[in-house]
Design an enzyme around this catalytic site. Structure first.
Site, PDB file in Angstrom:
ATOM      1  N   LYS A  20       7.014   0.185  12.668  1.00  0.00           N
ATOM      2  CA  LYS A  20       6.124   1.353  12.615  1.00  0.00           C
ATOM      3  C   LYS A  20       4.813   1.073  13.337  1.00  0.00           C
ATOM      4  CE  LYS A  20       3.346   2.003   8.932  1.00  0.00           C
ATOM      5  NZ  LYS A  20       1.908   2.237   9.211  1.00  0.00           N
ATOM      6  N   ASN A  21       4.221  -0.079  13.078  1.00  0.00           N
ATOM      7  CA  ASN A  21       2.886  -0.329  13.629  1.00  0.00           C
ATOM      8  C   ASN A  21       2.902  -0.688  15.114  1.00  0.00           C
ATOM      9  OD1 ASN A  21       1.834   0.346  11.216  1.00  0.00           O
ATOM     10  ND2 ASN A  21       1.396  -1.744  10.533  1.00  0.00           N
ATOM     11  N   CYS A  35      -9.171   5.746   3.471  1.00  0.00           N
ATOM     12  CA  CYS A  35      -7.975   5.999   2.679  1.00  0.00           C
ATOM     13  C   CYS A  35      -8.038   5.083   1.472  1.00  0.00           C
ATOM     14  CB  CYS A  35      -6.709   5.802   3.490  1.00  0.00           C
ATOM     15  SG  CYS A  35      -6.479   4.114   4.031  1.00  0.00           S
ATOM     16  N   ARG A  74     -12.155   1.924   6.054  1.00  0.00           N
ATOM     17  CA  ARG A  74     -11.549   1.965   7.380  1.00  0.00           C
ATOM     18  C   ARG A  74     -12.423   2.624   8.453  1.00  0.00           C
ATOM     19  NH1 ARG A  74      -5.175   2.636   6.914  1.00  0.00           N
ATOM     20  NH2 ARG A  74      -5.301   1.193   8.634  1.00  0.00           N
ATOM     21  N   LEU A 126     -15.732  -0.283  15.686  1.00  0.00           N
ATOM     22  CA  LEU A 126     -15.316  -1.204  16.752  1.00  0.00           C
ATOM     23  C   LEU A 126     -14.574  -0.457  17.868  1.00  0.00           C
ATOM     24  CD1 LEU A 126     -14.176  -4.146  14.438  1.00  0.00           C
ATOM     25  CD2 LEU A 126     -16.234  -4.100  15.871  1.00  0.00           C
ATOM     26  N   ASP A 154      -0.215  -6.360   4.800  1.00  0.00           N
ATOM     27  CA  ASP A 154       0.849  -5.378   4.575  1.00  0.00           C
ATOM     28  C   ASP A 154       2.000  -5.925   3.726  1.00  0.00           C
ATOM     29  OD1 ASP A 154      -0.595  -3.568   6.040  1.00  0.00           O
ATOM     30  OD2 ASP A 154       0.551  -3.816   7.894  1.00  0.00           O
ATOM     31  N   ARG A 164       6.830   7.267   5.094  1.00  0.00           N
ATOM     32  CA  ARG A 164       5.940   7.050   6.232  1.00  0.00           C
ATOM     33  C   ARG A 164       6.327   5.777   6.986  1.00  0.00           C
ATOM     34  NH1 ARG A 164       0.564   5.759   4.792  1.00  0.00           N
ATOM     35  NH2 ARG A 164       0.658   5.297   6.994  1.00  0.00           N
TER      36      ARG A 164
HETATM   37  N1  EPU Z   1     -12.453  -2.437  10.892  1.00  0.00           N
HETATM   38  C1  EPU Z   1     -13.801  -2.213  11.093  1.00  0.00           C
HETATM   39  N2  EPU Z   1     -14.164  -1.412  12.137  1.00  0.00           N
HETATM   40  C2  EPU Z   1     -13.266  -0.844  12.983  1.00  0.00           C
HETATM   41  C3  EPU Z   1     -11.884  -1.075  12.761  1.00  0.00           C
HETATM   42  C4  EPU Z   1     -11.514  -1.891  11.709  1.00  0.00           C
HETATM   43  O1  EPU Z   1     -14.641  -2.711  10.354  1.00  0.00           O
HETATM   44  O2  EPU Z   1     -13.680  -0.127  13.905  1.00  0.00           O
HETATM   45  C5  EPU Z   1     -12.043  -3.293   9.763  1.00  0.00           C
HETATM   46  C6  EPU Z   1     -11.108  -2.568   8.775  1.00  0.00           C
HETATM   47  O3  EPU Z   1     -11.858  -1.785   7.873  1.00  0.00           O
HETATM   48  C7  EPU Z   1     -10.415  -3.720   8.140  1.00  0.00           C
HETATM   49  C8  EPU Z   1     -10.253  -4.703   9.287  1.00  0.00           C
HETATM   50  O4  EPU Z   1     -11.228  -4.317  10.259  1.00  0.00           O
HETATM   51  O5  EPU Z   1     -11.214  -4.301   7.151  1.00  0.00           O
HETATM   52  C9  EPU Z   1      -8.900  -4.724   9.955  1.00  0.00           C
HETATM   53  O6  EPU Z   1      -8.485  -3.403  10.235  1.00  0.00           O
HETATM   54  P1  EPU Z   1      -7.631  -3.046  11.522  1.00  0.00           P
HETATM   55  O7  EPU Z   1      -8.470  -2.229  12.451  1.00  0.00           O
HETATM   56  O8  EPU Z   1      -6.989  -4.258  12.065  1.00  0.00           O
HETATM   57  O9  EPU Z   1      -6.517  -2.085  10.901  1.00  0.00           O
HETATM   58  P2  EPU Z   1      -5.793  -0.926  11.686  1.00  0.00           P
HETATM   59  O10 EPU Z   1      -5.611  -1.324  13.088  1.00  0.00           O
HETATM   60  O11 EPU Z   1      -6.443   0.379  11.412  1.00  0.00           O
HETATM   61  C10 EPU Z   1      -3.322  -1.744  11.384  1.00  0.00           C
HETATM   62  C11 EPU Z   1      -2.092  -1.273  10.691  1.00  0.00           C
HETATM   63  C12 EPU Z   1      -2.247  -1.431   9.190  1.00  0.00           C
HETATM   64  C13 EPU Z   1      -2.521  -2.908   8.885  1.00  0.00           C
HETATM   65  C14 EPU Z   1      -3.766  -3.379   9.654  1.00  0.00           C
HETATM   66  C15 EPU Z   1      -4.065  -4.848   9.476  1.00  0.00           C
HETATM   67  C16 EPU Z   1      -1.241   0.466  12.153  1.00  0.00           C
HETATM   68  C17 EPU Z   1      -0.900   1.896  12.353  1.00  0.00           C
HETATM   69  N3  EPU Z   1      -1.834   0.128  11.019  1.00  0.00           N
HETATM   70  O12 EPU Z   1      -4.383  -0.903  10.955  1.00  0.00           O
HETATM   71  O13 EPU Z   1      -1.009  -1.077   8.614  1.00  0.00           O
HETATM   72  O14 EPU Z   1      -2.708  -3.085   7.507  1.00  0.00           O
HETATM   73  O15 EPU Z   1      -3.579  -3.119  11.059  1.00  0.00           O
HETATM   74  O16 EPU Z   1      -2.994  -5.630   9.851  1.00  0.00           O
HETATM   75  O17 EPU Z   1      -0.943  -0.362  12.997  1.00  0.00           O
HETATM   76  C18 EPU Z   1       0.456  -0.375   6.903  1.00  0.00           C
HETATM   77  O18 EPU Z   1       1.368  -0.477   7.736  1.00  0.00           O
HETATM   78  O19 EPU Z   1       0.667  -0.211   5.682  1.00  0.00           O
HETATM   79  C19 EPU Z   1      -0.929  -0.483   7.367  1.00  0.00           C
HETATM   80  C20 EPU Z   1      -1.962  -0.095   6.634  1.00  0.00           C
END
Ligand code: EPU
Length: 416
Positions: free
Chosen positions: A18-19, A111, A116, A120, A302, A394
């Protein structure tokens, strides 16, 4: 509805990740030419991304697990309500800005697993020269031209996965070289870089903390097969061990699952490689282990909720520390309804394992919490009713059919 107490036995085939597939689908916005993505899992998040791409003007056709996307002409304005609903849709920002030099995307909310923020992602777009404003719930990005830059993407909790994806995609059509420092190293980032390179991009270093993107004039259509879902695989492996069964996983990549398999082995689970597949079963009594979630190649957030269930059935105390998302313990209170003894101390959950578990009605709060509740339900004596299973759909393809094939008593029932 789950009747617990039956160990899982048999074989399961792991679906596409999915990711990975969500950013891969978004990447097709970077070219006028058609793209083909194979091994696409049948998930509501994928259908949702297809709707988003369609609303932007792309043609999306699914045939089995193959999706063909043709974004001949796209608009720079994303539908507010559609995009707002799925956090992962933020990854359309980079490709839209790169192709059109402008993008208007609704601000994704927080969420249940944490606030979130997207600071960045916005820092990355600004670094390439975009003017970024937030107005009436929309993020607006616009640039006369995008120019490569050095961008440090590390945040409070380490690198950002989708932020790295967004910057890689935005930089593909920028002028000059972009150097991403503290980039996310997740296999999903590598999968995206491979697809982008097949489309004609020049990306090196994906999978390491430093990624270099040399901008090109345009990208062309390409075909790609999505990597297997390492979180789905971890979920079935943990379920096999938690129910004291024996399951062979086909199609998973062990090399993407190092931290999870290492902790499972430490807990007393045997993982036996059989060619491209592997079999999971207990090797005597389980032992408690401590876990800290980390960016890849550390233990993935995850799989944290699912691993907590394995520790619930293990005699002794284990400490599970969540370092990626600030409130990813919503499953703890629901697991308590089944008889688990878990307390939360700051970012850590203290699991006193070995308590008797008995079925109860429980509420799923997010995708991975739902998976944990399903595993716990399969272990607990009697009947467990997991509500709000749309969260499961999902991210887990045919989870009920796959578990039934492994011998679980699981049925979708209408809530009365
Ligand atoms: N963060 C910031 N600022 C930003 C972006 C992220 O502070 O601009 C913080 C987040 O709040 C968090 C950390 O950085 O504390 C890491 O978040 P990341 O951005 O890596 O998460 P994401 O890219 O939004 C993806 C996966 C998530 C998974 C995370 C971490 C997808 C669609 N989602 O989210 O998947 O938990 O990476 O590995 O790729 C799931 O599949 O259940 C899921 C939540």
């Amino acid at each position: 509805m789950i009747k617990g107490g039956t160990p899982l036995h048999g074989e399961v085939t792991i679906s596409g990740a999915k990711n990975s597939v969500l950013p891969l689908m978004a990447a097709t916005l970077l070219t006028k030419e058609p793209c083909v993505i194979r091994r696409v899992p049948d998930l509501s998040d994928v259908k949702f991304m297809a709707q988003i791409l369609t609303s932007l003007g792309a043609q999306v056709k699914s045939e089995g697990s193959t999706v063909k996307i043709h974004a001949a002409k796209i608009t720079g304005h994303g539908d507010y309500d559609l995009i707002r609903k799925m956090r992962g849709s933020i990854c359309i920002l980079g490709p839209m800005l790169s192709r059109l030099k402008k993008a208007q995307v609704s601000l994704p909310g927080g969420c249940v697993i944490g606030a979130r923020p997207i600071d960045l992602h916005l820092k990355a777009m600004k670094a390439l020269g975009a003017k970024v404003t937030i107005e009436s719930g929309y993020v607006n990005c616009a640039a006369k031209r995008l120019v490569g830059s050095e961008v440090f993407l590390g945040g409070r909790s380490g690198p950002t996965v989708l932020g790295t994806a967004n910057l890689m995609m935005a930089a593909t059509l920028a002028e000059g070289v972009t150097l991403i420092e503290s980039a996310a190293c997740e296999p999903e980032v590598v999968d995206l870089a491979n697809f982008l390179n097949a489309m004609g991009a020049k990306i090196s270093g994906a999978g390491s903390p430093t990624i270099t993107v040399t901008g090109v004039k345009e990208l062309h259509g390409a075909e790609h097969e999505v990597i297997p879902d390492r979180v789905e695989a971890a979920t079935y492996a943990i379920a096999a061990a938690a129910t004291n069964g024996e399951v062979t996983l086909h199609g998973a990549r062990m090399d993407h699952m190092g931290a999870v398999l290492d902790k499972m082995r430490e807990a007393g689970v045997e993982i036996v490689r059989k060619g491209p597949s592997f079999t999971v079963r207990r090797k005597g009594a389980l032992k408690p282990v401590d876990i800290i979630t980390q960016p890849y190649a550390g233990f993935p957030t995850d799989a944290q909720a699912q691993m907590m269930v394995l520790m619930m059935v293990t005699n002794g105390i284990s400490i599970i520390t969540e370092r990626i998302f600030e409130s990813r313990f919503m499953h703890v209170s629901e697991l308590g309804r089944l008889g688990a003894d878990i307390s939360i101390e700051g970012p850590s959950a203290i699991v006193k394992g070995g308590r008797n578990l008995s079925g109860a009605p429980v509420m799923a709060s997010d995708l991975r919490a739902s998976a944990a509740l399903v595993i716990a339900g399969m272990v607990a004596k009697g009947k467990t009713l997991v509500k709000r299973i749309y969260h499961l759909d999902r991210g887990y393809e045919n989870i009920d059919a796959k578990l039934k094939k492994l011998g679980a008593f699981i049925e979708r029932v209408e809530e009365t």
